[in-house]
Design a protein around this motif. Structure first.
Motif, PDB file in Angstrom:
ATOM      1  N   SER A 199       4.744  10.607   8.153  1.00  0.00           N
ATOM      2  CA  SER A 199       3.846  11.249   7.197  1.00  0.00           C
ATOM      3  C   SER A 199       2.844  10.257   6.618  1.00  0.00           C
ATOM      4  N   ARG A 200       3.266   9.006   6.514  1.00  0.00           N
ATOM      5  CA  ARG A 200       2.366   7.990   5.969  1.00  0.00           C
ATOM      6  C   ARG A 200       1.459   7.382   7.032  1.00  0.00           C
ATOM      7  N   TRP A 201       1.991   7.145   8.222  1.00  0.00           N
ATOM      8  CA  TRP A 201       1.270   6.350   9.207  1.00  0.00           C
ATOM      9  C   TRP A 201       0.714   7.142  10.389  1.00  0.00           C
ATOM     10  N   ASP A 202       1.259   8.292  10.700  1.00  0.00           N
ATOM     11  CA  ASP A 202       0.756   9.079  11.832  1.00  0.00           C
ATOM     12  C   ASP A 202      -0.275  10.088  11.353  1.00  0.00           C
ATOM     13  N   VAL A 203      -1.313   9.561  10.713  1.00  0.00           N
ATOM     14  CA  VAL A 203      -2.398  10.371  10.161  1.00  0.00           C
ATOM     15  C   VAL A 203      -3.720   9.682  10.496  1.00  0.00           C
ATOM     16  N   PRO A 204      -4.819  10.430  10.504  1.00  0.00           N
ATOM     17  CA  PRO A 204      -6.105   9.841  10.919  1.00  0.00           C
ATOM     18  C   PRO A 204      -6.515   8.617  10.109  1.00  0.00           C
ATOM     19  N   ALA A 205      -6.249   8.602   8.810  1.00  0.00           N
ATOM     20  CA  ALA A 205      -6.665   7.469   7.973  1.00  0.00           C
ATOM     21  C   ALA A 205      -5.436   6.838   7.346  1.00  0.00           C
ATOM     22  N   ALA A 206      -4.595   6.237   8.177  1.00  0.00           N
ATOM     23  CA  ALA A 206      -3.350   5.640   7.684  1.00  0.00           C
ATOM     24  C   ALA A 206      -3.649   4.486   6.733  1.00  0.00           C
ATOM     25  N   ALA A 207      -2.935   4.455   5.619  1.00  0.00           N
ATOM     26  CA  ALA A 207      -3.064   3.383   4.616  1.00  0.00           C
ATOM     27  C   ALA A 207      -4.522   3.129   4.264  1.00  0.00           C
ATOM     28  N   VAL A 208      -5.258   4.229   4.079  1.00  0.00           N
ATOM     29  CA  VAL A 208      -6.684   4.093   3.794  1.00  0.00           C
ATOM     30  C   VAL A 208      -6.921   3.361   2.477  1.00  0.00           C
ATOM     31  N   GLU A 209      -5.912   3.382   1.585  1.00  0.00           N
ATOM     32  CA  GLU A 209      -6.059   2.712   0.293  1.00  0.00           C
ATOM     33  C   GLU A 209      -5.990   1.197   0.420  1.00  0.00           C
ATOM     34  N   ALA A 210      -5.496   0.694   1.549  1.00  0.00           N
ATOM     35  CA  ALA A 210      -5.360  -0.750   1.737  1.00  0.00           C
ATOM     36  C   ALA A 210      -6.737  -1.389   1.902  1.00  0.00           C
ATOM     37  N   ARG A 211      -6.839  -2.634   1.484  1.00  0.00           N
ATOM     38  CA  ARG A 211      -8.132  -3.323   1.435  1.00  0.00           C
ATOM     39  C   ARG A 211      -8.690  -3.637   2.818  1.00  0.00           C
ATOM     40  N   ASP A 212      -7.816  -4.064   3.747  1.00  0.00           N
ATOM     41  CA  ASP A 212      -8.274  -4.462   5.068  1.00  0.00           C
ATOM     42  C   ASP A 212      -7.099  -4.434   6.035  1.00  0.00           C
ATOM     43  N   ASP A 213      -7.323  -4.903   7.270  1.00  0.00           N
ATOM     44  CA  ASP A 213      -6.269  -4.828   8.282  1.00  0.00           C
ATOM     45  C   ASP A 213      -5.118  -5.790   8.007  1.00  0.00           C
ATOM     46  N   LEU A 214      -5.350  -6.852   7.266  1.00  0.00           N
ATOM     47  CA  LEU A 214      -4.235  -7.727   6.887  1.00  0.00           C
ATOM     48  C   LEU A 214      -3.298  -6.982   5.951  1.00  0.00           C
ATOM     49  N   ALA A 215      -3.853  -6.308   4.972  1.00  0.00           N
ATOM     50  CA  ALA A 215      -3.021  -5.521   4.058  1.00  0.00           C
ATOM     51  C   ALA A 215      -2.298  -4.420   4.814  1.00  0.00           C
ATOM     52  N   ARG A 216      -3.022  -3.728   5.689  1.00  0.00           N
ATOM     53  CA  ARG A 216      -2.384  -2.649   6.455  1.00  0.00           C
ATOM     54  C   ARG A 216      -1.278  -3.192   7.366  1.00  0.00           C
ATOM     55  N   GLN A 217      -1.520  -4.343   7.972  1.00  0.00           N
ATOM     56  CA  GLN A 217      -0.503  -4.938   8.844  1.00  0.00           C
ATOM     57  C   GLN A 217       0.785  -5.228   8.068  1.00  0.00           C
ATOM     58  N   LEU A 218       0.670  -5.856   6.911  1.00  0.00           N
ATOM     59  CA  LEU A 218       1.853  -6.218   6.135  1.00  0.00           C
ATOM     60  C   LEU A 218       2.598  -4.976   5.637  1.00  0.00           C
ATOM     61  N   LEU A 219       1.862  -3.967   5.217  1.00  0.00           N
ATOM     62  CA  LEU A 219       2.491  -2.722   4.761  1.00  0.00           C
ATOM     63  C   LEU A 219       3.199  -2.019   5.914  1.00  0.00           C
ATOM     64  N   LEU A 220       2.525  -1.949   7.058  1.00  0.00           N
ATOM     65  CA  LEU A 220       3.100  -1.274   8.228  1.00  0.00           C
ATOM     66  C   LEU A 220       4.381  -1.966   8.686  1.00  0.00           C
ATOM     67  N   HIS A 221       4.322  -3.265   8.887  1.00  0.00           N
ATOM     68  CA  HIS A 221       5.491  -3.994   9.373  1.00  0.00           C
ATOM     69  C   HIS A 221       6.654  -3.910   8.378  1.00  0.00           C
ATOM     70  N   THR A 222       6.347  -3.954   7.090  1.00  0.00           N
ATOM     71  CA  THR A 222       7.404  -3.863   6.085  1.00  0.00           C
ATOM     72  C   THR A 222       8.072  -2.498   6.134  1.00  0.00           C
ATOM     73  N   ASP A 223       7.277  -1.438   6.181  1.00  0.00           N
ATOM     74  CA  ASP A 223       7.846  -0.090   6.266  1.00  0.00           C
ATOM     75  C   ASP A 223       8.716   0.064   7.513  1.00  0.00           C
ATOM     76  N   TRP A 224       8.233  -0.451   8.635  1.00  0.00           N
ATOM     77  CA  TRP A 224       8.971  -0.278   9.885  1.00  0.00           C
ATOM     78  C   TRP A 224      10.269  -1.084   9.893  1.00  0.00           C
ATOM     79  N   LEU A 225      10.217  -2.311   9.408  1.00  0.00           N
ATOM     80  CA  LEU A 225      11.426  -3.125   9.398  1.00  0.00           C
ATOM     81  C   LEU A 225      12.489  -2.516   8.490  1.00  0.00           C
ATOM     82  N   GLN A 226      12.060  -1.965   7.359  1.00  0.00           N
ATOM     83  CA  GLN A 226      13.019  -1.289   6.486  1.00  0.00           C
ATOM     84  C   GLN A 226      13.697  -0.143   7.227  1.00  0.00           C
ATOM     85  N   LEU A 227      12.947   0.562   8.037  1.00  0.00           N
ATOM     86  CA  LEU A 227      13.498   1.686   8.800  1.00  0.00           C
ATOM     87  C   LEU A 227      14.517   1.221   9.831  1.00  0.00           C
ATOM     88  N   VAL A 228      14.124   0.293  10.677  1.00  0.00           N
ATOM     89  CA  VAL A 228      15.017  -0.089  11.770  1.00  0.00           C
ATOM     90  C   VAL A 228      16.232  -0.864  11.269  1.00  0.00           C
TER      91      VAL A 228
END
Length: 283
Positions: A199-228
Motif C-alpha cells: 500500500s505504501r510502495w506499490d503506488v505511482p508516487a511511492a514515498a513522494v513526501e521524501a526529499r530525494d532518492d537517498l531518502a527514499r532508498q533508506l525508507l524503502l530498505h528499512t521497511d523491507w528489512l523489518q518485513l523479512v
C-alpha cells in the motif's frame, strides 16, 4: 545475535532502524569511519532531527555497535564486530534468504521446553528469540520452524541449553505440513504486513513526501528489512494462493534498483569518511 527494534530497552526504534539501514548500505564491507556530522546531514533529508541522530549514535556506541575515532575536533564512527554481524544478517535476509522460501527440503526443526512460572522471564526471552528465528508455537512448549534452523546460539546465550530439546523431523500421516503451517503461524498477520508494504510502495508516487532518492532508498530498505526479519520463511508450496510476499519482493527489488544510483551519488557528496586500517575497521 541480531539487534531487534522491539528489544527491551531500545528506544526510538525508527531512527535506529534507519541508522542500521544506512550503515548496511554505506559503511558495511568498507574499511572506513564516517563523520557524525555528515550522518546528521543524511538523516536531515528524511526528517530525523540532529538531537535524535546524536542520541541514536551514542546509544549504539554504548551498546558496542559503533566505535569512535577522533580526528582533530571531529568524531568518526566505525562498525564494531557486533555491528558487522548484525548488518551481515540483514544483508542475507534481504538479498539471499528473501521473502519466499522456494527451497524447502521438507524438514522441520522442533524445539521443546518446559519452564515453570518461577522462570517466566527466561521463558519469555526464549519465546521472543524463537519468533525472531522463524519459529511458531505448535502447542504448549513445542515450537517449530521450516527447515533446519541452528538454535545453539539462542539457547546458549540464554543459558537454557539444559532446558531445551531440539530435533529435526518430517511430517508423516495423518499430519500434513500445510496443517503445521496453519496451526503454528499467524498467516493473516504476516500477509497484512506485506499488504501494508504494498500500500505504501506499490503506488505511482511511492514515498513522494521524501526529499530525494537517498531518502527514499533508506525508507524503502528499512521497511523491507523489518518485513523479512519478521517473516518465518515458510514453504512457498504451503502458503495461500496469491501470497503477497511474492509481489512485495518484486516491488522492493524494482524500487531499490531505481533509487540506488542517484542515492549513491547524493551520499558520496554528503559523507565525510576516513580510511581505517583493516585491523581497526570492525574491531
Amino acid at each position: 545475535m541480531p539487534i531487534r527494534d522491539d528489544e527491551p530497552g531500545v528506544a526510538s526504534a525508527r531512527p535506529q532502524s534507519l541508522m542500521l539501514t544506512f550503515l548496511g548500505i554505506y559503511v558495511r564491507g568498507r574499511d572506513t569511519a564516517v563523520y557524525s556530522g555528515s550522518v546528521i546531514e543524511v538523516f536531515e533529508r528524511i526528517g530525523i532531527s540532529e538531537e535524535a541522530v546524536r542520541s541514536t549514535l551514542t546509544r549504539m556506541a554504548t551498546r558496542d555497535l559503533l566505535a569512535r575515532h577522533r580526528r582533530g575536533r571531529k568524531v568518526y564512527l566505525a562498525l564494531t564486530p557486533r555491528a558487522v554481524a548484525v548488518l551481515e544478517d540483514g544483508y542475507r535476509r534481504i538479498w539471499e534468504t528473501g521473502a519466499v522460501n522456494r527451497d524447502w527440503n521438507g524438514s522441520w526443526t522442533l524445539v521443546g521446553f518446559s519452564l515453570p512460572d518461577s522462570r517466566r522471564s527466561e521463558r519469555h526471552d526464549l519465546r521472543s528469540q524463537l519468533v525472531w528465528a522463524g519459529f511458531g508455537p505448535l502447542q504448549n512448549g513445542l515450537w517449530i520452524a521450516a527447515g533446519e534452523v541452528d538454535v545453539v546460539r539462542i539457547v546458549e546465550d540464554l543459558g537454557l541449553a539444559d532446558a531445551v530439546t531440539v530435533l529435526t523431523a518430517q511430517a508423516t500421516k495423518p499430519t500434513e505440513s500445510a496443517d503445521l503451517v496453519g496451526k503454528a503461524f499467524d498467516l493473516p498477520t504476516i500477509a497484512a504486513r506485506y499488504q501494508a508494504f504494498l500500500s505504501r510502495w506499490d503506488v505511482p508516487a511511492a514515498a513522494v513526501e521524501a526529499r530525494d532518492d537517498l531518502a527514499r532508498q533508506l525508507l524503502l530498505h528499512t521497511d523491507w528489512l523489518q518485513l523479512v526479519r519478521q517473516d518465518p520463511h515458510l514453504p512457498a508450496e504451503h502458503l495461500p494462493a496469491g501470497w503477497p510476499a511474492v509481489r512485495a519482493e518484486k516491488v522492493f527489488r524494482t524500487l531499490a534498483a531505481r533509487y540506488d544510483p542517484a542515492a549513491a551519488g547524493i551520499a558520496a557528496g554528503l559523507l565525510d569518511e576516513i580510511a581505517l586500517p583493516p585491523a581497526a575497521a570492525g574491531s
